[in-house]
Design a protein around this motif. Sequence first.
Motif, PDB file in Angstrom:
ATOM      1  N   GLU A  87      22.002  11.581  24.296  1.00 10.66           N
ATOM      2  CA  GLU A  87      22.449  11.347  25.669  1.00 10.66           C
ATOM      3  C   GLU A  87      21.502  12.009  26.666  1.00 10.66           C
ATOM      4  O   GLU A  87      21.178  11.431  27.698  1.00 10.66           O
ATOM      5  CB  GLU A  87      23.871  11.888  25.863  1.00 10.66           C
ATOM      6  CG  GLU A  87      24.916  11.121  25.084  1.00 10.66           C
ATOM      7  CD  GLU A  87      26.240  11.857  24.996  1.00 10.66           C
ATOM      8  OE1 GLU A  87      27.257  11.164  24.934  1.00 10.66           O
ATOM      9  OE2 GLU A  87      26.255  13.100  24.991  1.00 10.66           O
ATOM     10  N   ILE A  88      21.083  13.205  26.343  1.00 11.37           N
ATOM     11  CA  ILE A  88      20.167  13.928  27.234  1.00 11.37           C
ATOM     12  C   ILE A  88      18.840  13.182  27.344  1.00 11.37           C
ATOM     13  O   ILE A  88      18.316  12.972  28.438  1.00 11.37           O
ATOM     14  CB  ILE A  88      19.958  15.374  26.737  1.00 11.37           C
ATOM     15  CG1 ILE A  88      21.251  16.177  26.903  1.00 11.37           C
ATOM     16  CG2 ILE A  88      18.811  16.044  27.483  1.00 11.37           C
ATOM     17  CD1 ILE A  88      21.253  17.496  26.175  1.00 11.37           C
ATOM     18  N   LYS A  89      18.315  12.760  26.197  1.00 13.67           N
ATOM     19  CA  LYS A  89      17.052  12.020  26.216  1.00 13.67           C
ATOM     20  C   LYS A  89      17.189  10.731  27.021  1.00 13.67           C
ATOM     21  O   LYS A  89      16.294  10.373  27.798  1.00 13.67           O
ATOM     22  CB  LYS A  89      16.594  11.716  24.791  1.00 13.67           C
ATOM     23  CG  LYS A  89      16.063  12.910  24.052  1.00 13.67           C
ATOM     24  CD  LYS A  89      15.689  12.552  22.622  1.00 13.67           C
ATOM     25  CE  LYS A  89      15.280  13.793  21.847  1.00 13.67           C
ATOM     26  NZ  LYS A  89      15.022  13.481  20.437  1.00 13.67           N
ATOM     27  N   LEU A 116      15.160  19.599  28.641  1.00  9.65           N
ATOM     28  CA  LEU A 116      15.812  19.074  27.452  1.00  9.65           C
ATOM     29  C   LEU A 116      16.278  20.208  26.536  1.00  9.65           C
ATOM     30  O   LEU A 116      17.423  20.192  26.058  1.00  9.65           O
ATOM     31  CB  LEU A 116      14.855  18.150  26.710  1.00  9.65           C
ATOM     32  CG  LEU A 116      15.396  17.416  25.499  1.00  9.65           C
ATOM     33  CD1 LEU A 116      16.593  16.562  25.875  1.00  9.65           C
ATOM     34  CD2 LEU A 116      14.313  16.557  24.891  1.00  9.65           C
ATOM     35  N   ASP A 117      15.452  21.190  26.304  1.00 10.76           N
ATOM     36  CA  ASP A 117      15.834  22.337  25.473  1.00 10.76           C
ATOM     37  C   ASP A 117      17.039  23.067  26.064  1.00 10.76           C
ATOM     38  O   ASP A 117      17.967  23.439  25.349  1.00 10.76           O
ATOM     39  CB  ASP A 117      14.673  23.313  25.309  1.00 10.76           C
ATOM     40  CG  ASP A 117      13.572  22.754  24.412  1.00 10.76           C
ATOM     41  OD1 ASP A 117      13.839  21.810  23.653  1.00 10.76           O
ATOM     42  OD2 ASP A 117      12.440  23.275  24.502  1.00 10.76           O
ATOM     43  N   GLN A 122      23.095  24.039  26.072  1.00 12.46           N
ATOM     44  CA  GLN A 122      24.359  23.986  26.803  1.00 12.46           C
ATOM     45  C   GLN A 122      25.357  23.069  26.102  1.00 12.46           C
ATOM     46  O   GLN A 122      26.541  23.373  26.009  1.00 12.46           O
ATOM     47  CB  GLN A 122      24.130  23.517  28.245  1.00 12.46           C
ATOM     48  CG  GLN A 122      23.342  24.485  29.093  1.00 12.46           C
ATOM     49  CD  GLN A 122      23.989  25.853  29.162  1.00 12.46           C
ATOM     50  OE1 GLN A 122      25.175  25.983  29.403  1.00 12.46           O
ATOM     51  NE2 GLN A 122      23.198  26.884  28.928  1.00 12.46           N
ATOM     52  N   TYR A 123      24.876  21.944  25.601  1.00 13.86           N
ATOM     53  CA  TYR A 123      25.740  20.993  24.904  1.00 13.86           C
ATOM     54  C   TYR A 123      26.362  21.622  23.657  1.00 13.86           C
ATOM     55  O   TYR A 123      27.542  21.446  23.393  1.00 13.86           O
ATOM     56  CB  TYR A 123      24.935  19.752  24.514  1.00 13.86           C
ATOM     57  CG  TYR A 123      25.728  18.767  23.690  1.00 13.86           C
ATOM     58  CD1 TYR A 123      26.701  17.972  24.274  1.00 13.86           C
ATOM     59  CD2 TYR A 123      25.503  18.637  22.327  1.00 13.86           C
ATOM     60  CE1 TYR A 123      27.434  17.076  23.524  1.00 13.86           C
ATOM     61  CE2 TYR A 123      26.231  17.737  21.566  1.00 13.86           C
ATOM     62  CZ  TYR A 123      27.190  16.958  22.171  1.00 13.86           C
ATOM     63  OH  TYR A 123      27.919  16.076  21.430  1.00 13.86           O
ATOM     64  N   LYS A 124      25.582  22.369  22.922  1.00 12.77           N
ATOM     65  CA  LYS A 124      26.064  22.974  21.684  1.00 12.77           C
ATOM     66  C   LYS A 124      27.228  23.935  21.929  1.00 12.77           C
ATOM     67  O   LYS A 124      28.038  24.174  21.044  1.00 12.77           O
ATOM     68  CB  LYS A 124      24.929  23.706  20.969  1.00 12.77           C
ATOM     69  CG  LYS A 124      23.899  22.756  20.390  1.00 12.77           C
ATOM     70  CD  LYS A 124      22.718  23.519  19.811  1.00 12.77           C
ATOM     71  CE  LYS A 124      21.629  22.569  19.358  1.00 12.77           C
ATOM     72  NZ  LYS A 124      20.431  23.266  18.904  1.00 12.77           N
ATOM     73  N   LYS A 125      27.318  24.465  23.135  1.00  9.14           N
ATOM     74  CA  LYS A 125      28.385  25.411  23.467  1.00  9.14           C
ATOM     75  C   LYS A 125      29.700  24.712  23.809  1.00  9.14           C
ATOM     76  O   LYS A 125      30.733  25.354  23.906  1.00  9.14           O
ATOM     77  CB  LYS A 125      27.958  26.288  24.646  1.00  9.14           C
ATOM     78  CG  LYS A 125      26.787  27.183  24.327  1.00  9.14           C
ATOM     79  CD  LYS A 125      26.351  27.956  25.554  1.00  9.14           C
ATOM     80  CE  LYS A 125      25.077  28.740  25.270  1.00  9.14           C
ATOM     81  NZ  LYS A 125      24.583  29.429  26.465  1.00  9.14           N
ATOM     82  N   TYR A 145      22.898   2.687  28.279  1.00  8.46           N
ATOM     83  CA  TYR A 145      22.919   3.825  27.351  1.00  8.46           C
ATOM     84  C   TYR A 145      23.222   3.401  25.913  1.00  8.46           C
ATOM     85  O   TYR A 145      22.548   3.806  24.985  1.00  8.46           O
ATOM     86  CB  TYR A 145      23.952   4.854  27.832  1.00  8.46           C
ATOM     87  CG  TYR A 145      24.325   5.859  26.777  1.00  8.46           C
ATOM     88  CD1 TYR A 145      23.461   6.889  26.451  1.00  8.46           C
ATOM     89  CD2 TYR A 145      25.529   5.771  26.098  1.00  8.46           C
ATOM     90  CE1 TYR A 145      23.786   7.814  25.478  1.00  8.46           C
ATOM     91  CE2 TYR A 145      25.860   6.682  25.133  1.00  8.46           C
ATOM     92  CZ  TYR A 145      24.986   7.696  24.823  1.00  8.46           C
ATOM     93  OH  TYR A 145      25.314   8.599  23.861  1.00  8.46           O
ATOM     94  N   GLU A 146      24.245   2.569  25.736  1.00  6.29           N
ATOM     95  CA  GLU A 146      24.643   2.172  24.396  1.00  6.29           C
ATOM     96  C   GLU A 146      23.509   1.439  23.678  1.00  6.29           C
ATOM     97  O   GLU A 146      23.228   1.697  22.510  1.00  6.29           O
ATOM     98  CB  GLU A 146      25.899   1.304  24.455  1.00  6.29           C
ATOM     99  CG  GLU A 146      26.617   1.242  23.141  1.00  6.29           C
ATOM    100  CD  GLU A 146      28.047   0.742  23.286  1.00  6.29           C
ATOM    101  OE1 GLU A 146      28.676   0.589  22.246  1.00  6.29           O
ATOM    102  OE2 GLU A 146      28.517   0.515  24.404  1.00  6.29           O
ATOM    103  N   GLU A 147      22.846   0.540  24.394  1.00  5.82           N
ATOM    104  CA  GLU A 147      21.720  -0.185  23.810  1.00  5.82           C
ATOM    105  C   GLU A 147      20.599   0.792  23.447  1.00  5.82           C
ATOM    106  O   GLU A 147      19.993   0.696  22.383  1.00  5.82           O
ATOM    107  CB  GLU A 147      21.203  -1.231  24.800  1.00  5.82           C
ATOM    108  CG  GLU A 147      20.106  -2.099  24.238  1.00  5.82           C
ATOM    109  CD  GLU A 147      19.651  -3.153  25.235  1.00  5.82           C
ATOM    110  OE1 GLU A 147      18.439  -3.357  25.318  1.00  5.82           O
ATOM    111  OE2 GLU A 147      20.509  -3.740  25.914  1.00  5.82           O
ATOM    112  N   TYR A 148      20.344   1.739  24.324  1.00  7.17           N
ATOM    113  CA  TYR A 148      19.301   2.733  24.073  1.00  7.17           C
ATOM    114  C   TYR A 148      19.612   3.542  22.808  1.00  7.17           C
ATOM    115  O   TYR A 148      18.750   3.739  21.954  1.00  7.17           O
ATOM    116  CB  TYR A 148      19.169   3.670  25.280  1.00  7.17           C
ATOM    117  CG  TYR A 148      18.243   4.828  25.035  1.00  7.17           C
ATOM    118  CD1 TYR A 148      16.872   4.685  25.196  1.00  7.17           C
ATOM    119  CD2 TYR A 148      18.727   6.064  24.618  1.00  7.17           C
ATOM    120  CE1 TYR A 148      16.009   5.743  24.952  1.00  7.17           C
ATOM    121  CE2 TYR A 148      17.873   7.124  24.372  1.00  7.17           C
ATOM    122  CZ  TYR A 148      16.514   6.954  24.545  1.00  7.17           C
ATOM    123  OH  TYR A 148      15.665   7.999  24.298  1.00  7.17           O
TER     124      TYR A 148
END
Length: 154
Positions: A87-89, A116-117, A122-125, A145-148
């Motif tokens: 999602e971030i990418k 990105l790092d 943050q996401y992992k938390k 997004y879904e296609e990506y």
Amino acid sequence: MDSNIKLRIKKVRNNTTQEQFAKALGVTRQTISQIERGINTPSNQLIKLISKEYGIREEWIKKGKGEMRKSPENIIMEAVKYLSDVEIKAALNKLNDKFNPSKPEEEDKATVYKILDFLKEQYKKGDQDMRGYLTIKLKKAFPEYEEYTKKQNE
């Protein structure tokens, strides 16, 4: 909770109907009507949902203290800590394409990688519920997004 909570919730609802507001929150119109008339008080869960859905500070909803809206920085910080790597990418690629359609320079790439790092950490938390919520929001904000993500997973 403050007795004027009904007025603050009505203010958040603003120009939408009770039906539209209720649908966005996953509750019935009667629930919203009863809260706005002071018959019932909103649950903490509903207050959290209003806060997340509309960018309103919980403290303001509950007690009328401080600013009504969360700052853009706070909204972004809350949101990014629940995004997956994919999602971030996808979001960063979309932003990069939008603001810099030509091939990014090496220093731009380095900046994007630092962001990105940070976003990955943050996401992992975050917890699973918030990750799911933000995935839905991201799909609405980025229809492609879904296609990506399908292409990335192939």
